[in-house]
Design a protein around this motif. Sequence first.
Motif, mmCIF file in Angstrom:
data_model
loop_
_atom_site.group_PDB
_atom_site.id
_atom_site.type_symbol
_atom_site.label_atom_id
_atom_site.label_comp_id
_atom_site.label_asym_id
_atom_site.label_seq_id
_atom_site.Cartn_x
_atom_site.Cartn_y
_atom_site.Cartn_z
ATOM 1 N N GLU A 286 108.702 84.713 31.744
ATOM 2 C CA GLU A 286 108.282 86.080 32.028
ATOM 3 C C GLU A 286 107.059 86.496 31.222
ATOM 4 O OE1 GLU A 286 111.496 88.714 31.507
ATOM 5 O OE2 GLU A 286 112.693 87.914 33.161
ATOM 6 N N GLU A 287 106.994 86.053 29.971
ATOM 7 C CA GLU A 287 105.942 86.560 29.103
ATOM 8 C C GLU A 287 104.685 85.706 29.059
ATOM 9 O OE1 GLU A 287 108.899 84.172 26.592
ATOM 10 O OE2 GLU A 287 108.941 85.589 28.256
ATOM 11 N N GLY A 288 104.567 84.699 29.911
ATOM 12 C CA GLY A 288 103.378 83.865 29.832
ATOM 13 C C GLY A 288 103.101 83.103 31.108
ATOM 14 N N THR A 289 101.862 82.685 31.299
ATOM 15 C CA THR A 289 101.463 81.883 32.451
ATOM 16 C C THR A 289 100.611 80.720 31.958
ATOM 17 O OG1 THR A 289 99.494 83.229 32.789
ATOM 18 C CG2 THR A 289 101.465 83.834 34.040
ATOM 19 N N ILE A 290 100.510 79.697 32.788
ATOM 20 C CA ILE A 290 99.657 78.556 32.485
ATOM 21 C C ILE A 290 98.303 78.775 33.158
ATOM 22 C CG2 ILE A 290 99.348 76.078 32.802
ATOM 23 C CD1 ILE A 290 102.313 75.734 32.700
ATOM 24 N N THR A 291 97.241 78.491 32.446
ATOM 25 C CA THR A 291 95.896 78.577 33.018
ATOM 26 C C THR A 291 95.159 77.273 32.741
ATOM 27 O OG1 THR A 291 94.966 79.573 31.007
ATOM 28 C CG2 THR A 291 95.781 81.075 32.715
ATOM 29 N N ILE A 292 94.139 77.014 33.528
ATOM 30 C CA ILE A 292 93.329 75.812 33.356
ATOM 31 C C ILE A 292 91.855 76.190 33.283
ATOM 32 C CG2 ILE A 292 94.977 74.328 34.554
ATOM 33 C CD1 ILE A 292 93.065 74.413 36.985
ATOM 34 N N SER A 293 91.072 75.279 32.746
ATOM 35 C CA SER A 293 89.614 75.422 32.730
ATOM 36 C C SER A 293 89.004 74.123 33.230
ATOM 37 C CB SER A 293 89.103 75.720 31.316
ATOM 38 O OG SER A 293 89.570 76.972 30.871
ATOM 39 N N MET A 294 87.876 74.254 33.925
ATOM 40 C CA MET A 294 87.178 73.071 34.416
ATOM 41 C C MET A 294 85.702 73.147 34.048
ATOM 42 S SD MET A 294 88.680 72.063 38.178
ATOM 43 C CE MET A 294 88.934 73.677 38.878
ATOM 44 N N GLY A 295 85.156 71.997 33.716
ATOM 45 C CA GLY A 295 83.722 71.865 33.486
ATOM 46 C C GLY A 295 83.183 70.768 34.374
ATOM 47 N N ILE A 296 82.157 71.074 35.170
ATOM 48 C CA ILE A 296 81.602 70.116 36.132
ATOM 49 C C ILE A 296 80.129 69.902 35.813
ATOM 50 C CG2 ILE A 296 81.068 69.700 38.569
ATOM 51 C CD1 ILE A 296 83.544 71.334 39.277
ATOM 52 N N VAL A 325 85.919 78.164 35.628
ATOM 53 C CA VAL A 325 85.181 76.935 35.891
ATOM 54 C C VAL A 325 83.719 77.187 35.546
ATOM 55 C CG1 VAL A 325 84.494 75.237 37.623
ATOM 56 C CG2 VAL A 325 86.759 76.298 37.750
ATOM 57 N N VAL A 326 83.116 76.241 34.858
ATOM 58 C CA VAL A 326 81.687 76.300 34.557
ATOM 59 C C VAL A 326 81.036 75.070 35.182
ATOM 60 C CG1 VAL A 326 79.909 76.323 32.777
ATOM 61 C CG2 VAL A 326 82.056 77.548 32.406
ATOM 62 N N VAL A 327 80.028 75.286 36.009
ATOM 63 C CA VAL A 327 79.276 74.204 36.639
ATOM 64 C C VAL A 327 77.902 74.164 35.977
ATOM 65 C CG1 VAL A 327 78.316 73.285 38.773
ATOM 66 C CG2 VAL A 327 80.505 74.505 38.811
ATOM 67 N N LYS A 328 77.579 73.022 35.363
ATOM 68 C CA LYS A 328 76.301 72.891 34.669
ATOM 69 C C LYS A 328 75.399 71.932 35.420
ATOM 70 C CE LYS A 328 74.031 71.554 30.370
ATOM 71 N NZ LYS A 328 72.951 72.523 30.625
ATOM 72 N N THR A 329 74.201 72.398 35.714
ATOM 73 C CA THR A 329 73.158 71.559 36.277
ATOM 74 C C THR A 329 72.098 71.337 35.194
ATOM 75 O OG1 THR A 329 71.866 73.438 37.097
ATOM 76 C CG2 THR A 329 73.589 72.564 38.543
ATOM 77 N N LYS A 330 71.007 70.724 35.563
ATOM 78 C CA LYS A 330 69.960 70.438 34.588
ATOM 79 C C LYS A 330 69.375 71.720 34.024
ATOM 80 C CE LYS A 330 65.662 67.827 34.051
ATOM 81 N NZ LYS A 330 64.668 66.957 34.722
ATOM 82 N N ASP A 331 69.246 72.756 34.857
ATOM 83 C CA ASP A 331 68.551 73.972 34.428
ATOM 84 C C ASP A 331 69.382 75.242 34.569
ATOM 85 O OD1 ASP A 331 66.096 72.494 34.032
ATOM 86 O OD2 ASP A 331 65.901 72.475 36.214
ATOM 87 N N ASN A 332 70.669 75.108 34.927
ATOM 88 C CA ASN A 332 71.398 76.324 35.258
ATOM 89 C C ASN A 332 72.868 76.184 34.896
ATOM 90 O OD1 ASN A 332 71.708 78.904 36.195
ATOM 91 N ND2 ASN A 332 71.872 78.343 38.345
#
Length: 684
Positions: A286-296, A325-332
């Motif tokens: 009840e007092e918590g949830t699972i979360t995820i993070s992604m890096g591409i 989610v964070v998507v990283k390119t060469k310039d962005n």
Amino acid sequence: MKGNRIQGTLRSYLRWPLLLTPLLFVMNIHIYFVDVKAGAIMTLYVSLYTIIAFLLLYYKRGQLLKDIVTYAIRFNHTTKRLANDLDIPILIADWSGNCLWHNNKFKENFCPEGTKNKFAVDSVIPNLTVETYPKTYEKNSEIHFHCEDVFYKAVIQKVNVDKMPEKEGGSADTMGLGDNFYVFFIYDETEIVHYIKENNEQRLDVGLLYIDNYDESLEPVDEVRRALLSAMLDRKINKYMSKIDAITKKLEKDKYIFLFKHKYLSYLQNDKFSLLDDIRNINVREEGTITISMGIGTQGETYKKRQEYSRTAIDLALARGGDQVVVKTKDNLLYYGGKSRQQEKNTRVKARVKAHALRESIEAAEQVIIMAHRMPDEDALGSAVGIYRIADSLGKPAHILINKVSSSLRPVVNMLLENGNYPEDFIISGETAKEIFTEGTLLVIVDVNHVSYTDEPALVEKASSLVVLDHHRQSGESFANPTLSYIESYASSACEMVAEVLQYVGDEVKLKPYEADVMYSGIMIDTNNFLNKPGVRTFEAVAFLRRSGADISKIRKLFRCDIHEYKIRAQAVQNTEIYMDYYAISQCDANECESPTIIGAKIANELLDIDKVKATFVLTEYEGKIYISARSIDELNVQIVMERLGGGGHINSAGAQLENCTLAEGVEILHQTLQQMKQDGDLI
């Protein structure tokens, strides 16, 4: 040919029989010396040859001219027909971009029905403006453009009429070319573009997936249910990855790596990375949830570079609070998710480790300069005072850099100076800091993680030893290679983080009561009197400050404002507009006040008390810029709104700066941003 005269090589060729006549006469004379009779016969034949040569040149000249002209006409007609029927679109234009001639292929591909022979080139191909034409004769211009689904490359060549041979068809003036004209050769490169795109789409992107709070969420659960939940997590992750034909490998119990074709990235972006919501909806307790993070990581030249991008992206996602989610390119950098509040971690191991590392950095330094963001508030000053106390207790000279003390901060600064026996250089300006800065200086940045937002950005470039402590979510701009970085977005304020560090840095560090007052006021400001994002560790930090002598009565007096400021706030509240039913937007005219941005932040907090308002935005003009203070409770992540405008901050407390616009124009920009985010599904 000029007039009726034959010129050039042809003229010389026709005169060769006559030019050889003198040679025959010389030969005839020599024969006379050998034999007179033979010489006479030779004279007869040479004379006959000369007469025939003259007669042929005179009588056949007209027919020869006629044949040459006929050939020239036929050759010119053939070349024009070949150019006209060539499978490559060709066009000739004058210096102003008006078409002088084009072949059939150009007309077929680019000219609408009914187009006249003379037209502006950019009227049929908007990309080919006069500005794109080459400026020199030696270097051609190449312009890439597309019409519907067909991609073209236009090669533009500048031609000088003076350097062309005169004559075939008249002078440049009679053709209307002027001194220069331009030739356009247009090539269809659709197939090449298609293969380049297909090759790019087949390249593998690298992704890292971390479960943010695996231990915290599953540790309280019994062993059987823990195994079921772990299996459910694996199943959801693998099922989602199978949609994009990804190769997925579990590295640790809460870490995954996945590889997928680049063409599927657009699918994930359009899907808004729905795996975030799927994982968040798993009912752990009840007092918590699972979360995820992604890096591409994508668009790197090599797989190793893309893996480095993904590592940077996942670190940034975790530093920003996870569940995104964070998507990283060469310039962005692109951000997705991040709508939920980060769960506070109960363990203080990280705070203890960072405290020891900070102590070592201070002990190794010759002196310490502490700097916050421009126009520092109570949280920035309070956290700086806490770091000052650590450095002073360890016997290191320390200075707090403040370029401008605002009217709201002045009572706090005066209280410090009146109560504390501080040296004259306790607070210094940016110019003074540059003068005393040495190789052995430790620069400590508090309450900010953007280089450009600091009070004196030039010092960051000079610092060889740099420490960063902040509670705001990170974005693309960050400090390069700091000696120590302690960024926790779960913390309510920088003062909370420094209060924890003070408890572990060493027994000899004792906070003064008036310093505890400043730090306590910093926590109150950033939490809006403990209504905005306070956690268990927030109140533990406050308890520590109370034990150190913080006095609530003194702090409350520091927060009082004058009647003029109160009227400005009341006027701004009265003029508030409720936009799209849920968003309170107000313009604050506080130019006569010394700290208009701080007044705007106070108004934004007050507007949250209006029923059904999900977020508030207050725009204030200051020093030629429009400052936006954004606040929310828990129904909208104002950080992602402000990031669209080039700013950032927290889920429920963020801001941005707009340049080259008025207050009214700033409101319109905010309107358009909220409308666009609603269309994109980013507003909840």
